[in-house]
Motif scaffolding. Structure first.
Motif, short mmCIF file in Angstrom:
data_model
loop_
_atom_site.label_atom_id
_atom_site.label_comp_id
_atom_site.label_asym_id
_atom_site.label_seq_id
_atom_site.Cartn_x
_atom_site.Cartn_y
_atom_site.Cartn_z
N GLY A 75 62.15 34.95 40.55
CA GLY A 75 61.72 33.75 39.83
C GLY A 75 60.30 33.78 39.34
N GLU A 76 59.59 34.89 39.54
CA GLU A 76 58.19 34.97 39.14
C GLU A 76 58.10 35.57 37.74
OE1 GLU A 76 55.09 35.07 41.42
OE2 GLU A 76 56.08 34.02 43.05
N ASN A 77 58.17 34.72 36.74
CA ASN A 77 58.05 35.16 35.35
C ASN A 77 57.15 34.20 34.60
OD1 ASN A 77 59.49 37.59 34.63
ND2 ASN A 77 61.36 36.54 35.26
N GLY A 78 56.28 34.73 33.75
CA GLY A 78 55.38 33.89 32.99
C GLY A 78 54.18 34.68 32.51
N ARG A 79 53.18 33.99 32.00
CA ARG A 79 52.00 34.65 31.46
C ARG A 79 51.29 35.50 32.51
NH1 ARG A 79 46.50 34.13 30.57
NH2 ARG A 79 46.31 32.35 31.98
N CYS A 80 51.27 35.00 33.75
CA CYS A 80 50.56 35.71 34.83
C CYS A 80 51.51 36.19 35.91
CB CYS A 80 49.49 34.81 35.43
SG CYS A 80 48.23 34.28 34.28
N HIS A 81 52.84 36.14 35.66
CA HIS A 81 53.82 36.49 36.68
C HIS A 81 54.87 37.45 36.13
CE1 HIS A 81 52.23 32.57 38.09
NE2 HIS A 81 52.47 33.04 39.29
N ASN A 82 55.33 38.34 36.99
CA ASN A 82 56.44 39.22 36.68
C ASN A 82 57.20 39.46 37.98
OD1 ASN A 82 57.58 40.89 34.39
ND2 ASN A 82 57.36 42.50 35.93
N VAL A 83 58.52 39.54 37.91
CA VAL A 83 59.32 39.73 39.13
C VAL A 83 58.83 40.94 39.92
CG1 VAL A 83 61.62 40.32 40.00
CG2 VAL A 83 61.37 38.59 38.21
N GLU A 84 58.54 42.04 39.23
CA GLU A 84 58.00 43.25 39.85
C GLU A 84 56.53 43.34 39.46
OE1 GLU A 84 59.17 47.97 40.00
OE2 GLU A 84 59.28 46.93 38.08
N PHE A 85 55.66 43.45 40.44
CA PHE A 85 54.22 43.56 40.12
C PHE A 85 53.54 44.47 41.13
CE2 PHE A 85 54.84 39.87 42.80
CZ PHE A 85 53.74 39.82 43.64
N THR A 86 52.29 44.78 40.86
CA THR A 86 51.56 45.73 41.71
C THR A 86 50.57 44.99 42.58
OG1 THR A 86 51.79 47.47 40.05
CG2 THR A 86 50.11 47.79 41.73
N LEU A 87 50.62 45.28 43.87
CA LEU A 87 49.75 44.63 44.84
C LEU A 87 48.88 45.67 45.54
CD1 LEU A 87 49.51 41.64 45.78
CD2 LEU A 87 50.91 42.24 47.74
N LEU A 88 47.60 45.37 45.63
CA LEU A 88 46.67 46.16 46.44
C LEU A 88 46.42 45.38 47.72
CD1 LEU A 88 44.53 48.43 46.87
CD2 LEU A 88 42.90 46.93 45.69
N GLU A 89 46.80 45.96 48.84
CA GLU A 89 46.64 45.27 50.12
C GLU A 89 45.89 46.19 51.07
OE1 GLU A 89 49.44 42.71 53.21
OE2 GLU A 89 49.87 42.85 51.08
N TRP A 90 44.90 45.62 51.79
CA TRP A 90 44.18 46.46 52.74
C TRP A 90 43.76 45.68 53.98
CZ3 TRP A 90 41.61 44.75 48.31
CH2 TRP A 90 40.29 44.28 48.42
N TYR A 91 43.59 46.43 55.07
CA TYR A 91 43.25 45.88 56.38
C TYR A 91 42.07 46.64 56.95
CZ TYR A 91 47.63 43.40 56.03
OH TYR A 91 48.63 42.58 55.59
N ARG A 92 41.09 45.86 57.47
CA ARG A 92 39.87 46.46 58.00
C ARG A 92 39.68 46.00 59.43
NH1 ARG A 92 36.64 49.67 56.84
NH2 ARG A 92 34.97 48.97 55.48
N LEU A 93 39.66 46.96 60.35
CA LEU A 93 39.50 46.65 61.76
C LEU A 93 38.09 46.16 62.04
CD1 LEU A 93 42.13 48.31 61.75
CD2 LEU A 93 41.39 49.35 63.90
N GLY A 94 38.01 45.11 62.89
CA GLY A 94 36.72 44.61 63.32
C GLY A 94 36.01 43.70 62.33
N ASP A 122 42.13 43.60 66.31
CA ASP A 122 41.40 42.57 65.59
C ASP A 122 41.07 43.08 64.19
OD1 ASP A 122 39.93 40.19 65.18
OD2 ASP A 122 38.08 41.24 65.67
N CYS A 123 41.50 42.35 63.16
CA CYS A 123 41.32 42.84 61.79
C CYS A 123 41.40 41.70 60.79
CB CYS A 123 42.37 43.90 61.45
SG CYS A 123 44.08 43.29 61.47
N ALA A 124 40.95 41.98 59.59
CA ALA A 124 41.12 41.08 58.46
C ALA A 124 41.85 41.83 57.37
CB ALA A 124 39.77 40.58 57.96
N GLY A 125 42.69 41.10 56.63
CA GLY A 125 43.47 41.75 55.58
C GLY A 125 43.50 40.89 54.33
N VAL A 126 43.71 41.55 53.19
CA VAL A 126 43.75 40.83 51.92
C VAL A 126 44.73 41.51 50.97
CG1 VAL A 126 41.79 42.16 50.98
CG2 VAL A 126 42.33 39.91 50.02
N ALA A 127 45.40 40.70 50.15
CA ALA A 127 46.30 41.20 49.10
C ALA A 127 45.74 40.77 47.75
CB ALA A 127 47.70 40.66 49.31
#
Length: 319
Positions: free
Chosen positions: A96-115, A287-292
């Motif tokens: 259901g993610e379709n539009g000017r800023c949305h696409n069903v398939e998209f690319t995500l950068l996700e990372w996690y940093r310990l401490g 213990d970590c923080a993560g972001v997508a």
């Protein structure tokens, strides 16, 4: 991009070259930090319980599987297994993610940093984005500060009737009634406040506890329980969502149960909580923080593109 035959890519070749360059820059950023790239399965035996995400499903050998809406669960299993700092640059899927800023398939950068905490990870996100878009103004606002500035209310203490009144005052919702605090807050910040955010890179942090998702809870300086979560907006476009990660397996199981209850009340498909993630948390998530971060949206900003289809080789209408 001008109208073209459906077999043609939706993005120009120049934009695809820019995409390849961006991928190299992102990988170079993490290589300099000593963060390891990982790959996770595109298919999972469990979907996410989040009521606001609709997973794409498929059936294999009579069993239901879910295309990942984020590599988060698998990456946390890697963290619990001792991977250390990791990142993923991968395709994800949301129905259901379709539009000017949305696409069903998209690319995500996700990372996690310990401490790292969410505060420290915000600084790292800013460092990454500034390396790609020089001379970018960066702003930091607490969720509470924005609600007090634009709506004259403390979102952590506001009652549901107070929030409903603000929704009716500022938005044309007809006979619709927000039945819970989280939905009312979402409407107010997305429809009223976000359009007023300044240009540049804007971080909004310390979300209400009801919107904690997978972030840990803490008390702010006023003794209010808040979620240690942040969102980043780039020139008004939502770009990234980060947490100081919840590491308590019992609390995570309770949040899964609450999500499933919300899904049931809303008539949404029922899912199973991911027991493999809970087992990893029980074993011990460091213990970590993560972001997508949405890579397609980032490239839109780098190129000044108007639509996500301008930066994807084949948008969903051409697959």
């Amino acid at each position: 991009m001008t109208s073209s035959p459906s077999w043609m890519p939706s993005a120009s070749i120049d934009n695809l070259k820019a995409r390849a360059k961006l991928n190299q820059q992102l990988r170079g950023f993490f290589e300099r930090l000593g963060v390891m790239e990982v790959e996770t399965p595109n298919l999972a035996s469990c979907g996410v319980t989040d009521p606001y995400i609709e997973c794409v499903q498929t059936s294999l050998a009579g069993r239901q599987y879910f295309f990942q809406s984020s590599p988060e669960y698998a990456m946390k299993r890697l963290l619990a297994a001792g991977s250390g700092d990791i990142y993923s640059l991968s395709k994800v899927y949301r129905s259901g993610e379709n539009g000017r800023c949305h696409n069903v398939e998209f690319t995500l950068l996700e990372w996690y940093r310990l401490g790292l905490s969410d505060r420290e990870l915000m600084a790292e996100v800013a460092e990454l984005v500034e390396s790609l878009i020089p001379e970018l103004e960066v702003h930091y606002f607490s969720y509470q500060k924005l609600f007090e500035r634009y709506l004259d209310i403390n979102p952590h203490r506001a009652s549901l009737p107070e929030l409903q009144a603000l929704v009716n005052e500022h938005l044309d919702v007809g006979d619709y009634i927000c039945e819970d605090t989280s939905t009312a807050l979402d409407l107010l910040i997305s429809q009223v406040i976000e359009p007023l955010l300044p240009a540049g890179l804007v971080f909004v942090y310390d979300y209400p506890a009801v919107q904690a998702a997978l972030a840990r809870l803490a008390e702010n300086s006023d003794g209010q329980v808040i979620a240690r979560r942040f969102e980043a907006f780039l020139n008004g476009m939502e770009l990234a969502n980060g947490y100081w990660e919840l590491i308590d397996a019992t609390e995570q199981a309770e949040r899964f149960a609450a999500d499933l209850a919300t899904r049931h009340a809303a008539g949404l498909p029922q899912l199973e909580a991911d027991q493999k993630l809970l087992a990893a948390l029980e074993c011990g998530l460091p213990d970590c923080a993560g972001v997508a971060l949405g890579v397609d949206r980032l490239l839109m900003q780098v190129l000044g593109a108007d639509s996500i289809s301008d930066v994807i080789s084949f948008d969903f209408s051409r697959v």
